[in-house]
Design an enzyme around this catalytic site. Structure first.
Site, PDB file in Angstrom:
ATOM      1  N   THR A 139      43.914  24.815 -31.294  1.00  0.00           N
ATOM      2  CA  THR A 139      44.769  23.893 -32.042  1.00  0.00           C
ATOM      3  C   THR A 139      44.671  24.176 -33.542  1.00  0.00           C
ATOM      4  O   THR A 139      45.648  24.058 -34.273  1.00  0.00           O
ATOM      5  CB  THR A 139      44.355  22.434 -31.768  1.00  0.00           C
ATOM      6  OG1 THR A 139      44.608  22.114 -30.401  1.00  0.00           O
ATOM      7  CG2 THR A 139      45.136  21.459 -32.661  1.00  0.00           C
ATOM      8  N   ASN A 140      43.485  24.600 -33.967  1.00  0.00           N
ATOM      9  CA  ASN A 140      43.219  24.736 -35.396  1.00  0.00           C
ATOM     10  C   ASN A 140      43.942  25.905 -36.057  1.00  0.00           C
ATOM     11  O   ASN A 140      43.998  25.968 -37.284  1.00  0.00           O
ATOM     12  CB  ASN A 140      41.716  24.865 -35.631  1.00  0.00           C
ATOM     13  CG  ASN A 140      40.961  23.673 -35.085  1.00  0.00           C
ATOM     14  OD1 ASN A 140      41.565  22.680 -34.698  1.00  0.00           O
ATOM     15  ND2 ASN A 140      39.650  23.772 -35.038  1.00  0.00           N
ATOM     16  N   SER A 316      79.007  -7.058 -53.835  1.00  0.00           N
ATOM     17  CA  SER A 316      78.426  -8.391 -53.723  1.00  0.00           C
ATOM     18  C   SER A 316      79.113  -9.185 -52.639  1.00  0.00           C
ATOM     19  O   SER A 316      80.311  -9.028 -52.382  1.00  0.00           O
ATOM     20  CB  SER A 316      78.545  -9.130 -55.059  1.00  0.00           C
ATOM     21  OG  SER A 316      78.123 -10.467 -54.936  1.00  0.00           O
TER      22      SER A 316
END
Length: 473
Positions: A139-140, A316
């Site tokens: 994995t690393n 608005s």
């Protein structure tokens, strides 16, 4: 739901019978219900490319048989094409330095490769996720390599959108080159400039940001794949480490290379900090520009009113006719998020210990997010704002004529003290600088017109003088 039983070192677990993922993936799903976000699709694809390149290399090194390598490659190609996305169920934020993500791809590929070889998902007898799919890997080295490849995939989209934005800014700089306006420092009147100069400055900043991104992204071509757990290449055959990067480069058509120091490349995540910092820098540039656009477009009667942003939507629910600068507002919000992401990435990179940084999952989650957020923000700023900006030419010129800021141009001719007196009197009485100068009879009308030539002042051109007092009357 029909299930099957799979076991790992923790114990047995029931897996949905139709699932291609396995016990370690499902266990991670149970452990890491954190963000609700799955692994990035590009990241999954790049994990698959790595597994394909590893299978090819392992076959070349006689670590796995030809039929297993071919099955893994076929299964990888299917995932690369977009299939089986629903099988990647682990959370993007996970403990374990990315082991759960790596095992998710390993298990899916093992089960699918087994099917390709005529087997089923019931066992790993034909293709094993660790022994075959993950052969010669850790994995690393897989996880950070996939992270770098994903950055390389995402970054061109960001660069393209920023280049498009830069081009539009250049067009506006040319369009507004003759629009004289008052330059401001600390929000106070300073000296005249042109609106074109303002947009040219925005263009230059974006151009600089693009160059910075290209520079830091180049580091992403340097990989630690082949280093396995800590960088010493444990559990690889002699030729694997020397070949895997080239096979990966062949798959992606990228100029990839292996890091000179695999120990360093495995334990340090500073290259991702550099990329994040460059992305943050561009986000800050766009947000500052957005702040300026909001100020310059403040209107219709009580603001700066120098430019008009395109009307995009009602502003608005209570104030009729109000239109807000919604595009600059959203760009600034993107910048705020990216800055926060960068802080997390920085802290995660700093917090690694000894031979590994276990916090790359959050680094990648935030870095991919930042790149995509900025990619989208640059495009919406370009299309929905910059392209439609117009200038209020007459109003800009009127503001300059009324401003005491043009008194700065008088300093070389009447001195700072007198120029200051004129400026203060103009502010107090609202009488123009020109009129006050004529009343004081310090300069002739011709010389006043020569000095206060707004077009020249906007370009920073001061009339030449041989001596300070030669033009005084």
């Amino acid at each position: 739901m029909h299930t099957r039983i799979e076991s790992d070192s923790i114990g047995p677990l029931s897996i949905p019978n139709n699932a291609y993922y396995g016990v370690q993936t499902l266990r991670a799903k149970h452990n890491f219900s954190i963000s609700g976000e799955k692994l990035h699709l590009s990241f999954i694809k790049n994990l698959s490319v790595i597994k394909k390149a590893a299978a090819i290399t392992n076959f070349q090194e006689q670590n796995i048989s030809a039929d297993i390598a071919e099955a893994i490659c076929k299964a990888s190609d299917e995932i690369i094409s977009g299939k089986f996305q629903e099988e990647f169920i682990v959370d993007a934020i996970q403990g374990g330095a990315g082991t759960s993500a790596n095992m998710n791809i390993n298990e899916v590929l093992a089960h699918r490769a087994s099917e390709i070889l005529g087997g089923t998902k019931d066992t790993y007898d034909l293709v094993h996720p660790n022994d075959h799919v993950n052969c010669s890997q850790s994995t690393n080295d897989v996880f950070p390599t996939a992270g770098k490849l994903t950055v390389l995939e995402l970054m061109p989209h960001l660069i393209n959108n920023l280049s498009y934005l830069e081009n539009l800014l250049a067009q506006k700089a040319d369009e507004f080159s003759d629009v004289i306006k008052m330059g401001r420092t600390q929000l106070q009147d300073a000296v005249p400039t042109t609106l074109g100069r303002s947009f040219k400055a925005y263009q230059s900043a974006v151009c600089r940001g693009i160059h910075h991104l290209l520079t830091v992204t180049d580091e992403m071509h340097t990989l630690n794949i082949g280093g396995t757990a800590i960088g010493n290449g444990l559990n690889t055959s002699p030729g694997y480490s020397a070949t895997i990067v080239q096979n990966l480069a062949n798959e992606l058509k990228l100029p990839l290379k292996q890091a000179n120091d695999l120990y360093d490349a495995t334990q340090n995540a500073d290259s991702f900090v550099q990329v994040s910092g460059a992305v943050k820098t561009v986000a800050v540039i766009l947000s500052k520009m957005s702040n300026d656009l909001r100020l310059m477009s403040s209107s219709p009667k009580t603001g700066f009113g120098e430019i008009n942003l395109p009307d995009k939507q009602n502003g608005s629910s209570i104030m009729p006719g109000k239109v807000n600068p919604v595009i600059p507002e959203v760009v600034s919000q993107v910048a705020f998020q990216i800055i926060g992401n960068d802080v997390t990435i920085t802290m995660a990179a700093e917090s690694g210990q000894l031979e590994l940084n276990p916090f790359e999952p959050i680094i990648f989650r935030n870095l991919f997010s930042s790149i995509e957020l900025l990619t989208n923000a640059a495009l919406t700023l370009a299309d929905n704002c910059i392209a439609g900006i117009t200038a209020n030419r007459e109003h800009c010129l009127e503001q300059v004529e009324r401003s005491a800021g043009i008194a700065t141009a008088l300093c070389p001719f009447i001195g700072y003290k007198r120029a200051s007196e004129v400026a203060k009197e103009s502010l107090k009485t609202e009488i123009s600088i020109r009129t006050i100068l004529l009343e004081k009879d310090w300069l002739s009308k011709e010389k006043i017109d020569e000095i206060i030539d707004l077009k020249k002042l906007a370009e920073g051109i001061t009339p030449s003088i041989n001596h300070l007092h030669s033009i005084l009357t």
